[in-house]
Design a protein around this motif. Structure first.
Motif, mmCIF file in Angstrom:
data_model
loop_
_atom_site.group_PDB
_atom_site.id
_atom_site.type_symbol
_atom_site.label_atom_id
_atom_site.label_comp_id
_atom_site.label_asym_id
_atom_site.label_seq_id
_atom_site.Cartn_x
_atom_site.Cartn_y
_atom_site.Cartn_z
ATOM 1 N N CYS A 77 19.230 -37.309 71.716
ATOM 2 C CA CYS A 77 19.132 -36.832 72.781
ATOM 3 C C CYS A 77 18.322 -38.022 73.577
ATOM 4 C CB CYS A 77 18.408 -35.808 73.100
ATOM 5 S SG CYS A 77 18.190 -35.563 74.625
ATOM 6 N N GLN A 144 12.965 -29.991 75.825
ATOM 7 C CA GLN A 144 14.302 -29.518 75.945
ATOM 8 C C GLN A 144 14.712 -28.465 77.013
ATOM 9 O OE1 GLN A 144 16.074 -30.699 73.693
ATOM 10 N NE2 GLN A 144 15.417 -31.106 71.952
ATOM 11 N N ARG A 197 21.034 -26.273 71.570
ATOM 12 C CA ARG A 197 20.632 -25.260 70.728
ATOM 13 C C ARG A 197 19.400 -24.854 71.714
ATOM 14 N NH1 ARG A 197 17.905 -26.573 64.764
ATOM 15 N NH2 ARG A 197 18.061 -24.479 64.047
ATOM 16 N N TRP A 266 10.011 -21.842 63.030
ATOM 17 C CA TRP A 266 9.785 -21.005 64.183
ATOM 18 C C TRP A 266 11.126 -20.208 64.607
ATOM 19 C CZ3 TRP A 266 10.290 -26.414 63.404
ATOM 20 C CH2 TRP A 266 11.387 -27.011 63.530
ATOM 21 N N ASP A 367 24.699 -29.555 64.694
ATOM 22 C CA ASP A 367 23.927 -30.732 64.913
ATOM 23 C C ASP A 367 24.663 -32.218 64.819
ATOM 24 O OD1 ASP A 367 21.176 -30.952 66.175
ATOM 25 O OD2 ASP A 367 21.080 -32.931 64.668
ATOM 26 N N LYS A 368 23.997 -33.293 65.016
ATOM 27 C CA LYS A 368 24.847 -34.496 65.148
ATOM 28 C C LYS A 368 23.992 -35.569 64.264
ATOM 29 C CE LYS A 368 21.261 -33.699 68.388
ATOM 30 N NZ LYS A 368 20.858 -32.485 69.005
ATOM 31 N N ARG A 369 23.673 -36.669 64.925
ATOM 32 C CA ARG A 369 22.884 -37.785 64.374
ATOM 33 C C ARG A 369 23.678 -38.785 63.496
ATOM 34 N NH1 ARG A 369 17.258 -35.738 64.278
ATOM 35 N NH2 ARG A 369 17.315 -33.801 65.482
ATOM 36 N N HIS A 450 16.454 -31.819 60.148
ATOM 37 C CA HIS A 450 17.938 -32.293 59.776
ATOM 38 C C HIS A 450 18.158 -33.225 58.717
ATOM 39 C CE1 HIS A 450 19.301 -29.197 62.590
ATOM 40 N NE2 HIS A 450 18.799 -29.829 63.758
HETATM 41 C C1 SGN Z 1 15.283 -29.420 68.259
HETATM 42 C C2 SGN Z 1 16.689 -28.681 67.607
HETATM 43 C C3 SGN Z 1 17.244 -29.570 66.663
HETATM 44 C C4 SGN Z 1 17.939 -30.849 67.418
HETATM 45 C C5 SGN Z 1 16.680 -31.480 68.150
HETATM 46 C C6 SGN Z 1 17.159 -32.670 68.914
HETATM 47 N N1 SGN Z 1 15.993 -27.446 66.809
HETATM 48 O O1 SGN Z 1 14.516 -29.961 67.611
HETATM 49 O O2 SGN Z 1 18.465 -29.021 66.040
HETATM 50 O O3 SGN Z 1 18.465 -31.783 66.402
HETATM 51 O O4 SGN Z 1 16.011 -30.577 69.084
HETATM 52 O O5 SGN Z 1 18.069 -32.460 69.690
HETATM 53 S S1 SGN Z 1 15.337 -26.234 67.423
HETATM 54 O O6 SGN Z 1 15.259 -25.247 66.452
HETATM 55 O O7 SGN Z 1 14.010 -26.746 68.253
HETATM 56 O O8 SGN Z 1 16.360 -26.158 68.253
HETATM 57 S S2 SGN Z 1 18.397 -33.469 70.905
HETATM 58 O O9 SGN Z 1 19.764 -33.232 71.573
HETATM 59 O O10 SGN Z 1 17.373 -33.234 71.860
HETATM 60 O O11 SGN Z 1 18.349 -34.682 70.474
#
Ligand code: SGN
Ligand code: CA
Length: 533
Positions: A77, A144, A197, A266, A367-369, A450
């Protein structure tokens, strides 16, 4: 001198603005850059995967160009957003992962537009600390962001705004455009949080989307045997690594009754916090749809095999994910209608993209990466009737690295020499036949959530070479023509010896061209090690 220049400017600026509005002179285009978060191209119906229907995003495909091979330089992101703003790779702009600090003091394309008479706004998710620079107006989510009744930071001031995040982001964008100074061109970054997510759709979509049954990808039960350690050790499997409550929406109390352990620490808190943000009425409407699904799951769970459970979790994931996409698509429709009603549709460039792609069950993942296709590629559609042909597809290797220079080019602003991307304006006009034949990729966020190992690589339109490093030293090579799902690493296959040699040469050349090196990788390792201490 300053006085005289000041006076001259004061006189000249309104004249210039008037000239711009006047007939004869071509007006500088407005820009609406729409970027959602984690929206895989598989979930845009114009890409033809048949998972869902996005009629409004598809309008951009009909009235503009759809890129089939658009990629990001770092599939995460905040790094992706930093690349968008700066037009530079992560190892140059410094935002290598979600944790690293982004230096807002460095140049970005919005600052350039602002300095050249554009009014600019940033609305929605940005995922970077600090007051955004380069924008006359900013209304951004914190970190987020939240789906229901989210907090925004509006021009630096925190405020909770009632409503559903995707609709609010659309409202704020249209509102800002409506209230702009009509004497100046505008550029707005319209950044949706969805479909990130934990995938909470709008209430108007839950009844329909929770009934959805989508076709499983052929690699849902991938055993990762044809690839290396990185694919095997990644923690993004839908069956094993998804939160039961937070993601699949099984109420925490039901998890206890069924003996389900939290996946992440969490897991339950995510559910409680996300649903806890709803008003009592919203929660009632939500429960009316989700309670029966969960009651049914409770009955079936004890006799479910692992395969059945994976299938259930996959459908559950897709229902919520695609449900959140529906509101994003509504927002695109509202924006396009708004531009039309206000006579702005001819002279506004509209871009739709995502900060990266996403796994929708391919290889069993979410997910991605990874530099594998589903996360490397991102949807990209562009409409600008004044210059861009309608209903065309392009397989050119454009990247998010190219947005900053492209938008500056359209705005008639000189592209700063140190930007690394390249304008694809001429490419869209059919006037650039020497586009790049390979792209360069880097990924750094490891060890972290991840557990996708650090890697970098090169991709041409047929092949991909990846080097995983840090706690492994492994190479992977894929022939995308013969193996589009990347199931078989052919790095050690003698039949590919010369392909491998050429790709390696290309990789070395690109690393040099973009000023990347092992020394950079080492420098960023030090950052990571420090972070963990
Ligand atoms: C959170 C999500 C991850 C996700 C990252 C980054 N976990 O950590 O699954 O990869 O954000 O996402 S969560 O349990 O907290 O939802 S990004 O799009 O912001 O890069
Ligand atoms: Ca993202």
């Amino acid at each position: 001198w300053t006085k005289i220049t000041g006076w001259m400017l004061a006189l000249a600026l309104p004249l210039m603005a008037a000239a711009q509005q006047g007939s004869g002179v071509k007006k500088r285009p407005n820009i609406v850059y729409i970027m959602s978060d984690d929206h895989g191209y598989q979930a845009v119906s114009a890409y033809g995967y048949g998972l869902n229907h996005t009629p409004n995003i598809d309008r951009l495909a009909k009235e503009g160009v759809l890129f089939t091979q658009a990629t990001v330089t770092n599939s995460l992101c905040a790094p992706s957003r930093a690349v968008l703003l700066t037009g530079k790779h992560s190892f140059i702009n410094g935002k290598i992962d979600n944790e690293a600090r982004f230096d807002w003091n460095q140049d970005n394309f919005a600052k350039q537009l602002q300095q050249h008479g554009y009014q600019t706004a940033l609305i929605g998710k940005i995922h970077m600390d600090g007051l955004p620079q380069g924008f006359d107006y900013s209304a951004v989510l914190i970190d987020q962001g939240e789906y229901y009744n989210p907090n925004f930071i509006i021009n630096g001031k925190k405020q909770q705004v009632p409503g559903y995040v995707t609709d609010l982001t659309t409202d704020m964008t249209l509102d800002w455009i409506a209230k702009r100074d009509t004497a100046k061109p505008f550029c707005v970054l319209f950044h949706q949080k969805a479909p990130h997510r934990e995938w909470l759709p709008a209430l108007r979509h839950i009844a329909e989307y929770t009934k959805l049954k989508v076709k499983e990808p052929s690699t849902l039960f991938d055993d990762y045997k044809g690839r290396g350690t990185a694919a095997r050790t990644a923690e993004m499997n839908i069956l094993k690594d998804m939160n039961w409550a937070g993601d699949s929406k099984i109420p925490p109390a039901m998890m206890d009754e069924l003996g389900l352990k939290q996946t992440l620490t969490w897991d339950k808190a995510a559910y409680t916090n996300n649903l806890g943000r709803m008003t009592p009425d919203e929660r009632k409407a939500w429960d009316a749809v989700y309670d029966p699904i969960m009651a049914d799951f409770k009955k079936r769970y004890p006799s479910m095999s692992k395969t059945e459970l994976m299938r259930w979790r996959y459908q559950r994931y897709m229902q919520d994910y695609l449900g959140t996409v529906a509101a994003v698509d509504d927002g695109v429709g509202r924006l396009l209608d708004f531009l039309k009603t206000n006579g702005l549709d001819e002279n506004t460039i509209v871009i739709y993209t995502s900060d990266q792609g996403f796994y929708l069950g391919e290889h069993g993942w979410f997910d991605k990466r990874f530099m594998y296709e589903e996360s490397l590629r991102t949807p990209l559609l562009i409409r600008y009737p004044a210059e861009i042909p309608q209903g065309k597809r392009s397989a050119s290797l454009v990247q998010n690295l190219d947005f900053a220079p492209t938008l500056l080019d359209y705005a008639g602003v000189a592209v700063p020499k140190d930007m690394q991307g390249r304008s694809f304006r001429k490419l869209l006009n059919g006037k650039d036949t020497s586009w790049r034949d390979a792209i360069y990729y880097t990924y750094y966020e490891y060890p972290s959530i991840h557990m996708v190992k650090r890697h970098y690589g090169v991709r041409t339109n047929r092949y991909k070479l990846i080097h995983f490093y840090y706690d492994v030293d492994e190479w992977e090579l894929y022939d995308l023509e013969k193996d589009p799902h990347e199931m078989k690493n052919v790095y050690n296959d003698p039949a590919y010896a010369s392909v491998r040699k050429n790709l390696y040469k290309k990789l070395v050349q690109l690393r040099k061209q973009y000023k990347d090196s092992d020394a950079n990788d080492q420098r960023f390792l030090q950052v990571a090690v420090k972070k963990q201490q």
